[in-house]
Design a protein around this motif. Structure first.
Motif, mmCIF file in Angstrom:
data_model
loop_
_atom_site.group_PDB
_atom_site.id
_atom_site.type_symbol
_atom_site.label_atom_id
_atom_site.label_comp_id
_atom_site.label_asym_id
_atom_site.label_seq_id
_atom_site.Cartn_x
_atom_site.Cartn_y
_atom_site.Cartn_z
ATOM 1 N N ILE A 65 5.664 6.732 -8.958
ATOM 2 C CA ILE A 65 6.966 6.375 -8.372
ATOM 3 C C ILE A 65 7.675 7.631 -7.876
ATOM 4 O O ILE A 65 8.236 7.653 -6.771
ATOM 5 C CB ILE A 65 7.832 5.616 -9.399
ATOM 6 C CG1 ILE A 65 7.295 4.200 -9.605
ATOM 7 C CG2 ILE A 65 9.290 5.555 -8.942
ATOM 8 C CD1 ILE A 65 7.996 3.414 -10.690
ATOM 9 N N GLY A 66 7.636 8.692 -8.679
ATOM 10 C CA GLY A 66 8.283 9.940 -8.269
ATOM 11 C C GLY A 66 7.660 10.542 -7.021
ATOM 12 O O GLY A 66 8.375 10.938 -6.084
ATOM 13 N N THR A 89 0.553 -0.575 -18.778
ATOM 14 C CA THR A 89 0.344 0.141 -20.043
ATOM 15 C C THR A 89 0.631 1.634 -19.984
ATOM 16 O O THR A 89 1.000 2.220 -20.995
ATOM 17 C CB THR A 89 -1.109 -0.057 -20.515
ATOM 18 O OG1 THR A 89 -2.004 0.385 -19.477
ATOM 19 C CG2 THR A 89 -1.395 -1.519 -20.819
ATOM 20 N N ASP A 90 0.460 2.268 -18.840
ATOM 21 C CA ASP A 90 0.579 3.727 -18.745
ATOM 22 C C ASP A 90 1.914 4.104 -18.086
ATOM 23 O O ASP A 90 2.011 4.243 -16.865
ATOM 24 C CB ASP A 90 -0.602 4.285 -17.942
ATOM 25 C CG ASP A 90 -0.731 5.792 -18.058
ATOM 26 O OD1 ASP A 90 0.281 6.450 -18.394
ATOM 27 O OD2 ASP A 90 -1.831 6.312 -17.811
ATOM 28 N N THR A 91 2.936 4.281 -18.905
ATOM 29 C CA THR A 91 4.270 4.566 -18.354
ATOM 30 C C THR A 91 4.334 5.950 -17.707
ATOM 31 O O THR A 91 5.043 6.133 -16.709
ATOM 32 C CB THR A 91 5.336 4.469 -19.461
ATOM 33 O OG1 THR A 91 4.965 5.318 -20.552
ATOM 34 C CG2 THR A 91 5.470 3.054 -19.970
ATOM 35 N N GLU A 92 3.595 6.910 -18.239
ATOM 36 C CA GLU A 92 3.618 8.253 -17.663
ATOM 37 C C GLU A 92 3.044 8.256 -16.248
ATOM 38 O O GLU A 92 3.636 8.820 -15.322
ATOM 39 C CB GLU A 92 2.829 9.211 -18.557
ATOM 40 C CG GLU A 92 2.882 10.654 -18.082
ATOM 41 C CD GLU A 92 2.130 11.605 -19.004
ATOM 42 O OE1 GLU A 92 1.863 12.743 -18.565
ATOM 43 O OE2 GLU A 92 1.813 11.213 -20.138
ATOM 44 N N ALA A 93 1.886 7.615 -16.064
ATOM 45 C CA ALA A 93 1.276 7.549 -14.731
ATOM 46 C C ALA A 93 2.141 6.732 -13.773
ATOM 47 O O ALA A 93 2.267 7.069 -12.589
ATOM 48 C CB ALA A 93 -0.119 6.946 -14.826
ATOM 49 N N GLY A 141 -2.292 14.859 -6.620
ATOM 50 C CA GLY A 141 -1.019 14.312 -6.129
ATOM 51 C C GLY A 141 -1.230 12.988 -5.431
ATOM 52 O O GLY A 141 -2.327 12.695 -4.936
ATOM 53 N N TRP A 142 -0.172 12.182 -5.381
ATOM 54 C CA TRP A 142 -0.254 10.868 -4.733
ATOM 55 C C TRP A 142 0.111 10.990 -3.263
ATOM 56 O O TRP A 142 1.182 11.486 -2.912
ATOM 57 C CB TRP A 142 0.690 9.887 -5.425
ATOM 58 C CG TRP A 142 0.205 9.476 -6.777
ATOM 59 C CD1 TRP A 142 0.544 10.020 -7.974
ATOM 60 C CD2 TRP A 142 -0.736 8.438 -7.057
ATOM 61 N NE1 TRP A 142 -0.130 9.388 -8.994
ATOM 62 C CE2 TRP A 142 -0.915 8.405 -8.470
ATOM 63 C CE3 TRP A 142 -1.450 7.525 -6.271
ATOM 64 C CZ2 TRP A 142 -1.771 7.510 -9.099
ATOM 65 C CZ3 TRP A 142 -2.288 6.640 -6.899
ATOM 66 C CH2 TRP A 142 -2.452 6.618 -8.286
ATOM 67 N N LEU A 143 -0.800 10.539 -2.396
ATOM 68 C CA LEU A 143 -0.575 10.493 -0.955
ATOM 69 C C LEU A 143 -0.384 9.056 -0.515
ATOM 70 O O LEU A 143 -1.101 8.160 -0.977
ATOM 71 C CB LEU A 143 -1.751 11.116 -0.192
ATOM 72 C CG LEU A 143 -2.093 12.576 -0.478
ATOM 73 C CD1 LEU A 143 -3.250 13.013 0.412
ATOM 74 C CD2 LEU A 143 -0.880 13.474 -0.254
ATOM 75 N N ILE A 144 0.545 8.840 0.381
ATOM 76 C CA ILE A 144 0.803 7.501 0.912
ATOM 77 C C ILE A 144 -0.261 7.177 1.964
ATOM 78 O O ILE A 144 -0.451 7.945 2.908
ATOM 79 C CB ILE A 144 2.217 7.400 1.505
ATOM 80 C CG1 ILE A 144 3.248 7.587 0.394
ATOM 81 C CG2 ILE A 144 2.420 6.065 2.214
ATOM 82 C CD1 ILE A 144 4.686 7.665 0.894
ATOM 83 N N ARG A 159 15.171 2.009 -5.430
ATOM 84 C CA ARG A 159 14.406 1.353 -6.486
ATOM 85 C C ARG A 159 12.951 1.252 -6.045
ATOM 86 O O ARG A 159 12.670 0.990 -4.880
ATOM 87 C CB ARG A 159 14.963 -0.040 -6.761
ATOM 88 C CG ARG A 159 14.362 -0.705 -8.005
ATOM 89 C CD ARG A 159 14.970 -2.080 -8.243
ATOM 90 N NE ARG A 159 16.415 -2.033 -8.240
ATOM 91 C CZ ARG A 159 17.190 -3.075 -7.968
ATOM 92 N NH1 ARG A 159 16.665 -4.228 -7.661
ATOM 93 N NH2 ARG A 159 18.503 -2.960 -8.006
ATOM 94 N N ALA A 160 12.057 1.440 -6.995
ATOM 95 C CA ALA A 160 10.628 1.302 -6.703
ATOM 96 C C ALA A 160 9.931 0.726 -7.929
ATOM 97 O O ALA A 160 10.283 1.056 -9.066
ATOM 98 C CB ALA A 160 10.015 2.659 -6.329
#
Length: 199
Positions: free
Chosen positions: A84-85, A75-79, A190-193, A145-146
């Protein structure tokens, strides 16, 4: 004689009234039975509606508690675009190096990896960095691709396809595709792996 005839006519009229149901007592009994039937029908309808309502409530709870309902990737395309970025950028930085800048790659890993991914990387990259310098090895990684398979406001799981191009000094470059399952957590904006698994 007329008295006998009058009595006979009265008896005959009373018998006709009984046969034709003009007696008020049976009419009252029928009304009572009809009222009971109506009450029973109402009770049955109430029970059926209560059971149906309970069933709908249970189903609604199941749907709202299902994993799909809590998956913001649907549902949340922005998130979804943001995770992904962030993950694609991080993978490109920590899985790319040249013989001269392995320290830059190691620093990126310290900033972009956490948890199990950070521990695995720290254990392996010392060997990789030494080999890169000794063999003059350059590795370039690019996410092609992700897809986000699961996303909440705190964590995400992604399936990532990437191309890696390795080149040793004086030899032609070789391209290798790879597929990873990646877990990430949102920390400090920020997203951390947090986990990387080869598929």
């Amino acid at each position: 004689m007329s008295t006998v005839e009058d009595a006979a006519e009265t008896d005959s009229a009373t018998a006709d009234e009984v046969r034709h149901g003009d007696d008020p007592a049976p009419a009252a009994g029928a009304a009572s039975r009809s009222g009971r039937r109506g009450l029973i029908t109402l009770l049955v309808c109430a029970v059926v509606l209560t059971l149906a309502g309970s069933g709908l409530l249970v189903r609604a709870h199941q749907l709202s508690a299902s994993p799909a309902a809590s998956n913001d990737a649907l549902t949340d395309t922005e998130a979804t675009t943001r995770v992904i970025g962030d993950v694609s950028s991080a993978l490109g930085k920590v899985l790319s190096y040249t013989p001269q800048d392995t320290d830059v790659t190691a620093q990126a890993a310290r900033e972009l990896l956490a948890g199990r991914a950070a521990r695995q990387y720290a254990a392996l990259f010392g060997q990789v960095g030494a080999r890169a310098k000794a063999q003059h090895l350059t590795l370039t990684t690019q996410v092609v691709r992700a897809a986000v398979t699961r996303l909440t406001d705190r964590d995400a799981r992604l399936l990532v396809f990437l191309d890696q191009v390795a080149q040793r000094k004086g030899k032609p470059a070789g391209a290798v595709p790879a597929q990873l399952s990646v877990s990430a957590e949102l920390r400090s904006g920020g997203w951390l792996i947090t986990d990387i698994t080869a598929r």
